[in-house]
Design an enzyme around this catalytic site. Structure first.
Site, PDB file in Angstrom:
ATOM      1  N   LYS A 140       7.300  -2.483   4.977  1.00  0.00           N
ATOM      2  CA  LYS A 140       6.765  -3.494   4.068  1.00  0.00           C
ATOM      3  C   LYS A 140       7.426  -3.371   2.709  1.00  0.00           C
ATOM      4  CE  LYS A 140       2.438  -4.662   1.839  1.00  0.00           C
ATOM      5  NZ  LYS A 140       1.116  -4.207   1.505  1.00  0.00           N
ATOM      6  N   LYS A 194       6.353   1.828   2.908  1.00  0.00           N
ATOM      7  CA  LYS A 194       5.909   0.770   2.006  1.00  0.00           C
ATOM      8  C   LYS A 194       6.567   0.968   0.651  1.00  0.00           C
ATOM      9  CE  LYS A 194       1.882  -1.304  -0.192  1.00  0.00           C
ATOM     10  NZ  LYS A 194       0.420  -1.453  -0.193  1.00  0.00           N
TER      11      LYS A 194
END
Ligand code: PBG
Length: 331
Positions: A256, A202
């Site tokens: 992400k 992320k």
């Protein structure tokens, strides 16, 4: 691979593109509603339900509204829904106790959905930001985000979510050691079959802006998340993080944001061959939706963007377009 190709005109690539039937026959990647996870914002704050300004077409829902969304997901063939709470600002503290309250908004929504639509997989977010007075995913002392203390809090939060009936826990916090700690606690508490979809890679991204509006965390956030979320410059580190989270007991991993990080998706799938997901985040949604609404691009960009994740090696995609895409796929 390329060397086995006959030269022109023996090889004419356009032969297999001539009709829709031929194109379908040789399509390498496919997209279906079964590949989608639908992120939904929930609130119990009076007046906070309704449209999210920076995400046209997306609304914060009441718990009842979230149940209706889960029913719609089931009708459309979307297997999973992911809950993000917009918490009453009065419940936000520096110690974040509300995060592991058995009756917090997210846990109530999980119970309501599992009671009404048990076949839908419910995913929850394991991170402190919706409950934190300073908007961070971790506990903060003297301006420093504390790792190990945060992991203890996240474990309590994960157990409360498992107890409420969550099928998939999504640790989105990026603290070190949280997957192993959560997995051990889940085993010890008898939640042996609760799955973990780790937000393994992320990145500290400006594409999360509209999400922070949607969950009411924008105003609260002091500083940025760069000491725990990844530097967008890094590729090797993503693979090391995925390896680490798998070794600690993650069942699935996520990259992400999504579209600007398709290279990472491909790397992860090739290197590990594990269930790999991407999150087409709020800012990506806002850009695509905004351009469609203005007539600058055709709405076909939506399915094209989702198919690109499948081509990049993703097994599934978290996307705010989930219901719209599923309807389009159903024709
Ligand atoms: C926070 C969290 C974020 C998102 C999911 N969980 C935002 C952040 O890290 O600041 C972003 C999702 C999106 O932008 O759609 N735990």
């Amino acid at each position: 691979m390329t060397s086995s190709q006959a030269p022109f005109p023996a090889a004419r690539f356009r032969r297999l593109r001539r009709t829709a039937a031929l194109r379908a026959l040789v399509a390498e990647a496919r997209l279906s509603a079964a590949d989608l996870i639908w992120p939904v914002f929930v609130t119990d704050v009076g007046g906070a339900d309704g449209p999210v300004a920076s995400m046209p077409g997306v609304s914060r829902l009441t718990v009842d509204g979230a149940v209706r969304a889960a029913e719609e997901a089931a009708r459309l063939g979307i297997p999973a829904i992911c809950l993000f709470p917009y918490t009453d600002p009065a419940l936000k503290t520096e110690t974040c106790e509300e995060a592991w309250s058995p009756d917090n908004l997210s846990n109530r929504a999980v119970r309501a959905i599992k009671a009404a639509v048990p076949e839908i997989a419910v995913m929850t977010d394991v991170a402190l930001d919706p409950y934190n007075a300073n908007g961070h995913d971790g506990l903060v002392r003297d301006g420093v985000i504390l790792n190990d203390e945060t992991v203890e809090a996240l474990v309590r939060m994960a157990l409360a979510q498992a107890e409420a009936g969550a099928d998939i826990l999504g640790p989105s916090d990026m603290m070190d050691g949280r997957i192993g700690a959560m997995r051990a606690a889940l085993e010890a508490a008898g939640h042996k079959d609760v799955t973990i979809l780790s937000y393994a890679a992320k990145y500290a991204s400006a594409f999360y802006g509209p999400f922070r509006d949607a969950v009411g965390a924008s105003g609260a956030l002091k500083g940025d998340k760069k000491t725990y979320q990844m530097n967008p410059a890094n590729r090797d580190e993503a693979l090391r993080l995925v390896a680490r989270d798998l070794s600690e007991g993650a069942d699935m991993v996520m990259v992400k944001p999504g579209m600007p990080y398709l290279d990472i998706c491909r790397d992860v799938k090739d290197a590990f061959g594990v269930p790999t997901f991407a999150y087409q985040v709020s800012g990506e949604y806002a850009m695509l939706k905004g351009a469609v609404m203005n007539g600058w691009v055709k709405e076909d960009v939506i399915l094209e963007s989702l198919l690109a994740f499948r081509r990049a090696g993703c097994d599934g995609i978290l996307t705010y377009f989930a219901p719209e895409a599923a309807r389009a796929l159903a024709g």
